[in-house]
Design a protein around this motif. Structure first.
Motif, PDB file in Angstrom:
ATOM      1  N   ASP A 150      32.409   9.346  97.478  1.00  0.00           N
ATOM      2  CA  ASP A 150      33.039  10.678  97.385  1.00  0.00           C
ATOM      3  C   ASP A 150      32.029  11.741  96.980  1.00  0.00           C
ATOM      4  OD1 ASP A 150      35.703  10.175  98.094  1.00  0.00           O
ATOM      5  OD2 ASP A 150      36.120   9.329  96.126  1.00  0.00           O
ATOM      6  N   LEU A 151      31.110  11.346  96.117  1.00  0.00           N
ATOM      7  CA  LEU A 151      30.131  12.317  95.627  1.00  0.00           C
ATOM      8  C   LEU A 151      29.197  12.761  96.754  1.00  0.00           C
ATOM      9  CD1 LEU A 151      29.359  13.683  92.974  1.00  0.00           C
ATOM     10  CD2 LEU A 151      27.697  11.878  92.609  1.00  0.00           C
ATOM     11  N   MET A 152      28.763  11.812  97.549  1.00  0.00           N
ATOM     12  CA  MET A 152      27.880  12.166  98.673  1.00  0.00           C
ATOM     13  C   MET A 152      28.624  13.064  99.656  1.00  0.00           C
ATOM     14  SD  MET A 152      25.011  10.964  98.012  1.00  0.00           S
ATOM     15  CE  MET A 152      25.317  11.009  96.257  1.00  0.00           C
ATOM     16  N   ASP A 153      29.897  12.777  99.821  1.00  0.00           N
ATOM     17  CA  ASP A 153      30.710  13.624 100.697  1.00  0.00           C
ATOM     18  C   ASP A 153      30.850  15.021 100.093  1.00  0.00           C
ATOM     19  OD1 ASP A 153      32.506  14.275 102.822  1.00  0.00           O
ATOM     20  OD2 ASP A 153      34.194  13.937 101.460  1.00  0.00           O
TER      21      ASP A 153
ATOM     22  N   MET B 279      26.104  13.082 103.127  1.00  0.00           N
ATOM     23  CA  MET B 279      26.409  11.749 103.636  1.00  0.00           C
ATOM     24  C   MET B 279      25.860  11.649 105.056  1.00  0.00           C
ATOM     25  SD  MET B 279      30.135   9.985 104.109  1.00  0.00           S
ATOM     26  CE  MET B 279      30.354   9.586 102.379  1.00  0.00           C
ATOM     27  N   PRO B 280      24.864  10.799 105.271  1.00  0.00           N
ATOM     28  CA  PRO B 280      24.262  10.731 106.606  1.00  0.00           C
ATOM     29  C   PRO B 280      25.281  10.244 107.640  1.00  0.00           C
ATOM     30  CG  PRO B 280      23.006   9.426 105.010  1.00  0.00           C
ATOM     31  CD  PRO B 280      24.264   9.825 104.346  1.00  0.00           C
TER      32      PRO B 280
ATOM     33  N   GLU C 203      14.619   0.978 107.228  1.00  0.00           N
ATOM     34  CA  GLU C 203      15.683   1.924 107.550  1.00  0.00           C
ATOM     35  C   GLU C 203      16.171   2.642 106.284  1.00  0.00           C
ATOM     36  OE1 GLU C 203      15.524  -1.245 108.434  1.00  0.00           O
ATOM     37  OE2 GLU C 203      15.340  -1.205 110.605  1.00  0.00           O
ATOM     38  N   LEU C 204      16.483   3.925 106.452  1.00  0.00           N
ATOM     39  CA  LEU C 204      16.844   4.750 105.293  1.00  0.00           C
ATOM     40  C   LEU C 204      18.267   4.473 104.804  1.00  0.00           C
ATOM     41  CD1 LEU C 204      15.346   8.178 106.384  1.00  0.00           C
ATOM     42  CD2 LEU C 204      14.483   6.653 104.612  1.00  0.00           C
ATOM     43  N   PRO C 205      18.448   4.497 103.504  1.00  0.00           N
ATOM     44  CA  PRO C 205      19.785   4.311 102.917  1.00  0.00           C
ATOM     45  C   PRO C 205      20.665   5.561 103.057  1.00  0.00           C
ATOM     46  CG  PRO C 205      18.019   3.823 101.362  1.00  0.00           C
ATOM     47  CD  PRO C 205      17.412   4.581 102.498  1.00  0.00           C
ATOM     48  N   ALA C 206      21.754   5.579 102.307  1.00  0.00           N
ATOM     49  CA  ALA C 206      22.826   6.544 102.576  1.00  0.00           C
ATOM     50  C   ALA C 206      22.747   7.831 101.751  1.00  0.00           C
ATOM     51  CB  ALA C 206      24.170   5.857 102.367  1.00  0.00           C
ATOM     52  N   TYR C 207      21.566   8.305 101.497  1.00  0.00           N
ATOM     53  CA  TYR C 207      21.400   9.618 100.870  1.00  0.00           C
ATOM     54  C   TYR C 207      20.579  10.472 101.836  1.00  0.00           C
ATOM     55  CZ  TYR C 207      22.293   6.686  96.780  1.00  0.00           C
ATOM     56  OH  TYR C 207      22.821   5.772  95.893  1.00  0.00           O
TER      57      TYR C 207
END
Lengths: 584, 420
Positions: A252-255, A260-261, A408-412
């Motif tokens: 939720d925070l990334m959203d 959020m990628p 591969e890049l993570p979700a930030y």
């Protein structure tokens, strides 16, 4: 430093490392000098010490060591200290490849009376390694060849804690994991494939020795200071934190922060996010908590069926990054990756790149089918299992791979946190969020908030963050704990456990040494500034749904500043003087 | 990416460095203003340094020579050096001179949780500072000045500075009352007390009225919270670095973010849906759990939490001589204690078996207020912050009066102190 000096067994560590030669089926015990332990602490630090001289060998060279190390706190009552490091040369990145894994394996290995394992050679046939206290047996594991992780784990569990690879590793997936106790991943850099290259299917450990502690009362007091800070952390123990919702609480925070990628990083916002967050998983599957040995945070979640609920990165990448809005697909994708022993971030990011090049969204069932093919090494999945960078390069579109050093890049989304952008680029591991984890201050406001859209001061912040996390990975403690406690508190824990007086800054100096050692190791394999870079996509406009691009000049200047702070030359290469200064 | 031209790279680096140095300087100026307006440091008294690959200072000062080596010897990125304003400076100087083992050991919650103890250096030298700061975030130097550090932000140095001031103030007044009532006061202690007491015994002006509730719109809630936070700081009921505040609208709890400055809340308030449908409270105050439980227990909609000094001091005054939980007052006091008719509870920051989330709400009785041992005060209001703030104000003044009454009960008029 010479590791073969006289033993100095002390508290915290046993002072014993098992060397296992699979080719000659020989086991010997070495007793490194105390100064090696104090310089590199344990875990990632000590493993890096043993890797450096072999790092130019190919990952599948029989002499390439597979290193499994605990730390001085492992198996003691110190908070969140149950983790273990796996390290070798990464098949995926070609550089230092390591994974910090949870579960019970680390504590069980320490209770065997060993600080770590150095495994070399290649078994003539599929084998297992069974360790019970200090007895080490190399066994025939041919009946488990090709078995799914869960199947192998269930069969082996009576022998103790398990580290198992799945079919993905055996079929050559470059991002194959080692799975601990059937559900904790030693992930990211393809250590599972190193297992497979040595024909190791599994390792089991079971011990009942109590690790030596210098002062148990002092350890209790020092641990209380850490526990107090953990309790005070909204991220760890708050009603919305990871103890309550798992790492998926970050979704939720990334959203909310628009970072959020989505769709292979072509967007930074996912319209279906609200229906795929951690509370949605809780509602749909129920939550039961479990945790790693020695950890009361218990951020791992299982559903009513006792199977894993995805972690944050998995939730985000199998939804937003791959353009999937079906919660069931996210969960099943996670379970397939766990069963086959594949890294979820790499698998999802490779699929996202694949769909981008295919210029389409995944069809119904396609994500799950392709994951199965990756694990089985069949069809297009076989090609995809070499990771996004290799697959995109082979397809003639290397720019589509959202990787750093092939990881591969993570979700930030780095466009939403410039410290994260710099940290991704300079990480010795490749596109990894955990080396410095600036999300702590840029997003989670701990220990204090920083401006996420500025590079001001970030070079030193990243260097300091890397050093601190190297300490965490070497003691070993969970890095998430370091968002609440710091080396200041863990120095007291370390001193109580080992009897060796160190301040927080002494530990951080060890952290600096550990990081620099990895820079040296990578430089031996030709890594330089051209590898400390982000995909071009982040420096140019990506469309209305993406965050504004990062200023390329600012990024390069921040990277140069990082090199100066870290004591590297303009190309990111180590200086001999700095190498000597750190005792390397 | 294609290789960069070395000359252009150098030019770009130069431009970037200038730009970043400017940004860092602005950052330092912002924090300097903040510490000055808080009253913790006199204007022009703070020397703030921040390092990236080079060091930037908020102003030029000879002390830079002593402080600069810290950046190369320690994993830090910021340093704050200042002599606190009166009366903190004289209190800290006194404690530093009279402490044993070169360490001050306050008992308040901030120290216990974040600072642990306060080292004292016997000289303002790079070597001595380095020795102390290797292990701790702060060091007190001769003359009552303080050096604090941050690892990622000057804000950490500022917060640590504020915590040291708070902890020393609380310790001095707590010790003094204890000494007065038990084993006697030294001449130096008496001299200092009589010097600072008139300053501390003054009643502060009551805070002016706040916007009235109930609030239905999110904007109204955010505005009311920002106003209440500002007034709470202005009334001296909390230093801006601490405290938290929340407001409930029946579905969502709006709460200040962790580490938010209470007098600058605009943009730093998290909405937390109470149906658990979102995890956005992950950056909320550490006391989110306590706030949620207070809302549930009291049905009030506004909560204010400050760290008023004399409330904290009086919460630590306990007349029970024989107690099986001695030394554990901060987490598990077995008695129902009160001061000025306000309940005192144990409780540590955040969650956990002794966490404030478990200890505060159940004692929020008709007084609509609770004092947490060695920590601070929670107050509530039905629909807005008027009652919460006035309650916080009156509790602090009651505690201040009660403190000086107890001192006077033993020594009579404070001016007698010096005579005796």
């Amino acid at each position: 430093m010479n590791s073969k000096t006289k033993s100095n067994k002390t508290n915290g560590w046993w002072g014993k490392i098992a060397f296992i030669d699979l080719e000659h089926r020989r086991v010997s015990i070495q007793k490194p000098a105390l100064k090696i332990y104090t310089a590199f602490l344990g875990g990632r630090g000590l493993a890096g010490f043993y890797l450096k001289d072999k790092i130019t060998l190919s990952y599948d060279d029989p002499q390439m060591p597979l290193l499994i190390f605990t730390g001085p706190l492992t198996g003691t009552p110190a908070p969140t200290s149950g983790r273990v490091t796996f390290m070798s040369r990464s098949p995926l990145t070609g550089g230092v490849g390591d994974a910090s894994a949870g579960g019970n394996f680390g504590a069980a290995l320490k209770r065997c009376g060993l600080d770590g394992l150095v495994i070399t050679g290649k078994s003539a046939s599929v084998c297992g390694i069974e360790i019970s206290n200090e007895k080490i047996r190399i066994t025939d594991a041919s009946t488990l060849a090709g078995a799914l992780v869960q199947t192998a784990h269930k069969q082996l569990a009576p022998k103790g804690s398990t580290a198992v690879i799945g079919p993905a590793a055996e079929n050559g997936a470059m991002f194959a994991n080692v799975m601990i106790d059937g559900r904790h991943a030693a992930g990211r850099t393809g250590i599972g494939l190193v297992f497979a290259s040595k024909n190791i299917k599994y390792i089991t450990v079971s011990g009942n020795k109590r690790p030596p502690v210098f002062d148990r009362t002092a350890l209790q007091e020092a641990s209380a200071d850490v526990m107090r800070l953990i309790a005070a952390s909204p991220f760890l123990m708050g009603p919305s934190g990871i103890s309550a919702f798992g790492t998926g609480a970050l979704y939720d925070l990334m959203d909310a922060r628009n970072m959020m990628p989505a769709n292979n990083f072509s967007a930074s916002k996912f319209e279906h996010a609200a229906a795929l967050n951690a509370p949605s998983f809780k509602k749909q599957y129920g939550f039961k908590s479990h945790g790693c040995s020695g950890c009361h945070i218990r951020c791992k979640k299982t559903g009513r069926d006792n199977r894993q609920i995805p972690e944050f990165e998995t939730m985000s990448h199998f939804s937003a990054l791959t353009g999937n809005s079906d919660i069931e697909v996210v969960r099943k994708a996670n379970l397939i990756c766990d069963d086959y022993g594949m890294d979820t971030i790499s698998a999802a990011a490779t699929l996202a790149a694949y769909f981008e090049l295919e210029k389409r969204r995944p069809g119904p069932g396609e994500i799950l089918r392709l994951l199965g093919e990756m694990g089985d090494g069949q069809g297009i999945g076989k090609e995809l299992s070499c990771g996004a960078a290799r697959w995109c390069a082979a397809a003639g579109h290397p720019e589509t791979a959202m990787c750093v050093k092939n990881l591969e890049l993570p979700a930030y989304d780095p466009r939403g946190a410039y410290g994260m952008a710099l940290a991704y680029a300079v990480s010795t591991r490749g596109g990894c969020h955990l080396r410095a984890y600036p999300i702590g201050h840029e997003i989670l406001r701990k220990p204090a908030p920083t401006d996420r859209f500025s590079f001001a001061g970030k070079a030193r912040m990243i260097k300091n963050g890397e050093d601190a996390n190297a300490v965490a990975d070497s003691l070993i403690a969970c890095k998430f704990t370091f968002l609440a406690a710091t080396c200041e508190e863990y120095a007291k824990v370390f001193t109580a456990a080992t009897g060796i007086s160190m301040t927080g800054q002494d530990l951080l100096l060890a952290g600096e040494r550990i990081c620099y050692n990895e820079r040296i190791a990578n430089s031996k394999n030709g890594f330089s500034e051209s590898d400390d870079d982000l995909p071009a996509r982040f420096f140019s406009p990506s469309g209305p749904d993406a965050l504004a691009p990062i200023d390329r000049k600012d990024f390069l200047a921040a990277r140069s500043a990082y090199y100066r702070v870290r004591g590297l030359d303009e190309s990111g290469m180590p200086f001999p003087e700095k190498t000597r200064e750190l005792g390397l | 990416m294609k290789a960069e031209c070395p000359f252009l790279k150098k030019l770009a680096n130069l431009a970037f460095n200038r730009h970043m140095a400017k940004n860092m300087k602005q950052m330092l100026e912002k924090f300097t203003r903040r510490i000055e307006t808080s009253g913790l440091v006199e204007p022009g008294g703070a020397l703030f340094g921040m390092a990236d690959d080079r060091i930037v200072w908020n102003r030029t000062d000879p002390a830079q020579k002593i402080l600069e080596p810290l950046f190369s010897n320690l994993n830090i990125n910021s340093v704050l050096f200042a002599r606190p304003a009166f009366p903190y400076s004289v209190i800290i100087d006194f404690l530093a001179k009279t402490t044993r083992n070169s360490t001050i050991m306050p008992d308040d919650c901030e120290t216990r949780t974040f600072l642990h103890d306060l080292p004292v250096a016997d000289a303002f030298s790079a070597l001595k500072l380095n020795q102390c700061l290797k292990a701790r975030k702060s060091v007190i130097v001769p003359g009552g000045s303080i050096v604090t550090t941050g690892t990622i932000s000057p804000e950490q140095a500022l917060v640590a500075f504020s915590s040291v001031c708070f902890a020393c103030f609380v310790k001095f007044f707590s010790d003094f009352l204890k000494h007065v009532q038990t084993d006697g006061v030294s001449k130096k202690e008496a001299r200092l007390f009589s010097r600072i007491a008139p300053f501390c015994a003054e009643l502060r002006p009551a805070p002016a009225g706040l916007v009235h509730g109930p609030f239905s719109m999110e904007d109204e809630i955010r505005t009311a919270m920002a106003e209440a936070g500002k007034k709470t700081v202005e009334a001296g009921l909390v230093d801006s670095s601490f405290g938290n505040i929340s407001c409930f609208n029946g579905k969502t709890l709006y709460i200040s973010q962790t580490g938010a400055f209470l007098n600058k809340l605009e943009g730093f308030i998290d909405p937390v849906p109470t149906d658990g449908s979102r995890c956005t409270g992950i950056t909320a105050s550490s006391e989110l759990g306590a706030h949620l439980n207070i809302i549930s227990a009291t049905k009030d909609h506004a909560i204010l939490h400050g760290h008023p000094l004399f409330s904290v001091i009086m919460s630590m005054v306990c007349d029970i001589e024989k107690c099986e939980k001695k030394g554990e007052c901060h987490k598990s006091c077995p008695y129902d204690r009160n001061i000025c008719q306000i309940p005192i509870v144990s409780g540590e920051v955040g969650a956990g078996p002794h966490g404030l989330c478990n200890t505060v709400a159940c004692r929020m009785n008709d007084q609509k207020a609770v004092i947490v041992y060695g920590h601070g005060v929670f107050t509530t209001g039905k629909t807005d912050f008027n009652d919460a703030l006035s309650r916080l104000y009156s509790i602090e003044n009651d505690c201040r009066n009660e403190y000086f009454r107890r001192v006077r009960d033993v020594i009579g008029d404070i001016s007698n102190l010096m005579a005796s």
